[in-house]
Design a protein around this motif. Structure first.
Motif, PDB file in Angstrom:
ATOM      1  N   MET A 145       0.843  -1.163   0.000  1.00 26.22           N
ATOM      2  CA  MET A 145       0.000   0.000   0.000  1.00 26.22           C
ATOM      3  C   MET A 145       0.893   1.233   0.000  1.00 26.22           C
ATOM      4  N   SER A 146       0.488   2.262  -0.715  1.00 28.19           N
ATOM      5  CA  SER A 146       1.331   3.445  -0.838  1.00 28.19           C
ATOM      6  C   SER A 146       1.433   4.181   0.498  1.00 28.19           C
ATOM      7  N   GLU A 147       2.573   4.805   0.695  1.00 24.39           N
ATOM      8  CA  GLU A 147       2.845   5.539   1.926  1.00 24.39           C
ATOM      9  C   GLU A 147       1.871   6.715   2.079  1.00 24.39           C
ATOM     10  N   TYR A 148       1.528   7.342   0.978  1.00 31.97           N
ATOM     11  CA  TYR A 148       0.600   8.467   1.011  1.00 31.97           C
ATOM     12  C   TYR A 148      -0.775   8.027   1.512  1.00 31.97           C
ATOM     13  N   ARG A 149      -1.254   6.903   1.056  1.00 35.46           N
ATOM     14  CA  ARG A 149      -2.565   6.414   1.501  1.00 35.46           C
ATOM     15  C   ARG A 149      -2.542   6.069   2.990  1.00 35.46           C
ATOM     16  N   LEU A 150      -1.459   5.464   3.444  1.00 37.42           N
ATOM     17  CA  LEU A 150      -1.346   5.151   4.872  1.00 37.42           C
ATOM     18  C   LEU A 150      -1.377   6.424   5.713  1.00 37.42           C
ATOM     19  N   GLU A 151      -0.707   7.480   5.248  1.00 38.77           N
ATOM     20  CA  GLU A 151      -0.709   8.750   5.966  1.00 38.77           C
ATOM     21  C   GLU A 151      -2.111   9.365   5.994  1.00 38.77           C
ATOM     22  N   ARG A 152      -2.819   9.287   4.880  1.00 40.39           N
ATOM     23  CA  ARG A 152      -4.190   9.821   4.839  1.00 40.39           C
ATOM     24  C   ARG A 152      -5.103   9.070   5.792  1.00 40.39           C
ATOM     25  N   ILE A 153      -4.988   7.756   5.812  1.00 39.32           N
ATOM     26  CA  ILE A 153      -5.802   6.954   6.735  1.00 39.32           C
ATOM     27  C   ILE A 153      -5.455   7.299   8.177  1.00 39.32           C
ATOM     28  N   GLY A 154      -4.172   7.456   8.463  1.00 44.12           N
ATOM     29  CA  GLY A 154      -3.743   7.837   9.813  1.00 44.12           C
ATOM     30  C   GLY A 154      -4.295   9.188  10.233  1.00 44.12           C
ATOM     31  N   ARG A 155      -4.258  10.170   9.325  1.00 47.62           N
ATOM     32  CA  ARG A 155      -4.806  11.494   9.643  1.00 47.62           C
ATOM     33  C   ARG A 155      -6.310  11.430   9.876  1.00 47.62           C
ATOM     34  N   LEU A 156      -7.007  10.628   9.081  1.00 43.48           N
ATOM     35  CA  LEU A 156      -8.451  10.494   9.245  1.00 43.48           C
ATOM     36  C   LEU A 156      -8.787   9.843  10.583  1.00 43.48           C
ATOM     37  N   ILE A 157      -8.042   8.805  10.950  1.00 45.05           N
ATOM     38  CA  ILE A 157      -8.246   8.155  12.252  1.00 45.05           C
ATOM     39  C   ILE A 157      -7.985   9.156  13.374  1.00 45.05           C
ATOM     40  N   GLN A 158      -6.922   9.947  13.247  1.00 42.90           N
ATOM     41  CA  GLN A 158      -6.583  10.950  14.246  1.00 42.90           C
ATOM     42  C   GLN A 158      -7.717  11.970  14.392  1.00 42.90           C
ATOM     43  N   GLU A 159      -8.249  12.448  13.290  1.00 42.53           N
ATOM     44  CA  GLU A 159      -9.341  13.425  13.335  1.00 42.53           C
ATOM     45  C   GLU A 159     -10.606  12.838  13.960  1.00 42.53           C
ATOM     46  N   LEU A 160     -10.939  11.613  13.572  1.00 37.52           N
ATOM     47  CA  LEU A 160     -12.166  11.007  14.092  1.00 37.52           C
ATOM     48  C   LEU A 160     -12.074  10.719  15.581  1.00 37.52           C
ATOM     49  N   ILE A 161     -10.940  10.191  16.042  1.00 37.61           N
ATOM     50  CA  ILE A 161     -10.778   9.932  17.476  1.00 37.61           C
ATOM     51  C   ILE A 161     -10.764  11.256  18.241  1.00 37.61           C
ATOM     52  N   GLY A 162     -10.087  12.258  17.697  1.00 34.79           N
ATOM     53  CA  GLY A 162     -10.066  13.573  18.339  1.00 34.79           C
ATOM     54  C   GLY A 162     -11.456  14.167  18.478  1.00 34.79           C
ATOM     55  N   SER A 163     -12.274  14.015  17.449  1.00 29.49           N
ATOM     56  CA  SER A 163     -13.638  14.560  17.538  1.00 29.49           C
ATOM     57  C   SER A 163     -14.477  13.776  18.545  1.00 29.49           C
ATOM     58  N   LEU A 164     -14.249  12.466  18.665  1.00 22.50           N
ATOM     59  CA  LEU A 164     -14.961  11.688  19.687  1.00 22.50           C
ATOM     60  C   LEU A 164     -14.606  12.179  21.092  1.00 22.50           C
ATOM     61  N   ILE A 165     -13.343  12.522  21.297  1.00 22.14           N
ATOM     62  CA  ILE A 165     -12.893  13.007  22.608  1.00 22.14           C
ATOM     63  C   ILE A 165     -13.490  14.385  22.892  1.00 22.14           C
ATOM     64  N   VAL A 166     -13.389  15.289  21.926  1.00 23.23           N
ATOM     65  CA  VAL A 166     -13.863  16.660  22.134  1.00 23.23           C
ATOM     66  C   VAL A 166     -15.373  16.701  22.331  1.00 23.23           C
ATOM     67  N   GLU A 167     -16.099  15.899  21.585  1.00 19.42           N
ATOM     68  CA  GLU A 167     -17.558  15.878  21.699  1.00 19.42           C
ATOM     69  C   GLU A 167     -18.040  15.141  22.939  1.00 19.42           C
ATOM     70  N   GLY A 168     -17.137  14.467  23.650  1.00 17.42           N
ATOM     71  CA  GLY A 168     -17.512  13.750  24.868  1.00 17.42           C
ATOM     72  C   GLY A 168     -18.284  12.468  24.605  1.00 17.42           C
TER      73      GLY A 168
END
Length: 119
Positions: A1-24
Motif C-alpha cells: 500500500m502506498s505511503e501516502y494512503r497510509l498517511e491519509r488513513i492515519g490522519r483520518l483516524i486521528q481526526e475522528l478519534i479527536g472529535s470523539l474526545i472533544v464531543e464527549g
C-alpha cells in the motif's frame, strides 16, 4: 500500500478519534478533553494503528487516559467503521507521546533561565 494512503488513513483516524474526545462521546471518565491525539501510524497491511496520545497537563501524564481509550477501543473502532470507507479498520493500540509535555517543561526551563539572567 502506498505511503501516502497510509498517511491519509492515519490522519483520518486521528481526526475522528479527536472529535470523539472533544464531543464527549467516549463515556469513560478517564478520557477528558485535555487528551490529545498527536499522531497515528498505520501498519502497511492495515492490521494495526498505533495511536500516540499526549496530555496538556504537566502534572498528570496521559496514562489514565490511555487506559480509558484502550477500554473504549471497541466503541472507537465501531465509530471509525461508520465514518471511514475502507474494508478493514485497523486494530487500535494506544501509546504515550510525551512530546507536548516535554515542550512545556522546556519552555518553563528557558523562562527560568531568562528570568535568572535578567535579575
Amino acid at each position: 500500500m502506498s505511503e501516502y494512503r497510509l498517511e491519509r488513513i492515519g490522519r483520518l483516524i486521528q481526526e475522528l478519534i479527536g472529535s470523539l474526545i472533544v464531543e464527549g462521546r467516549i463515556k469513560d471518565p478517564r478520557v477528558d478533553s485535555f487528551i490529545s491525539i498527536t499522531r497515528v501510524k498505520v501498519s502497511r497491511d492495515l492490521s494495526f494503528a498505533d495511536v500516540y496520545v499526549s496530555d496538556y497537563r504537566t502534572t498528570k501524564g496521559p496514562r489514565q487516559g490511555i487506559a480509558g481509550l484502550q477500554s473504549a477501543a471497541g466503541f472507537i473502532q465501531a465509530q471509525l467503521n461508520a465514518g471511514m470507507r475502507i474494508r478493514q479498520i485497523p486494530r487500535l493500540r494506544f501509546h504515550e507521546d510525551p512530546g507536548i509535555r516535554e515542550g512545556f517543561e522546556m519552555i518553563k526551563k528557558i523562562e527560568g533561565l531568562v528570568h535568572n539572567d535578567g535579575s
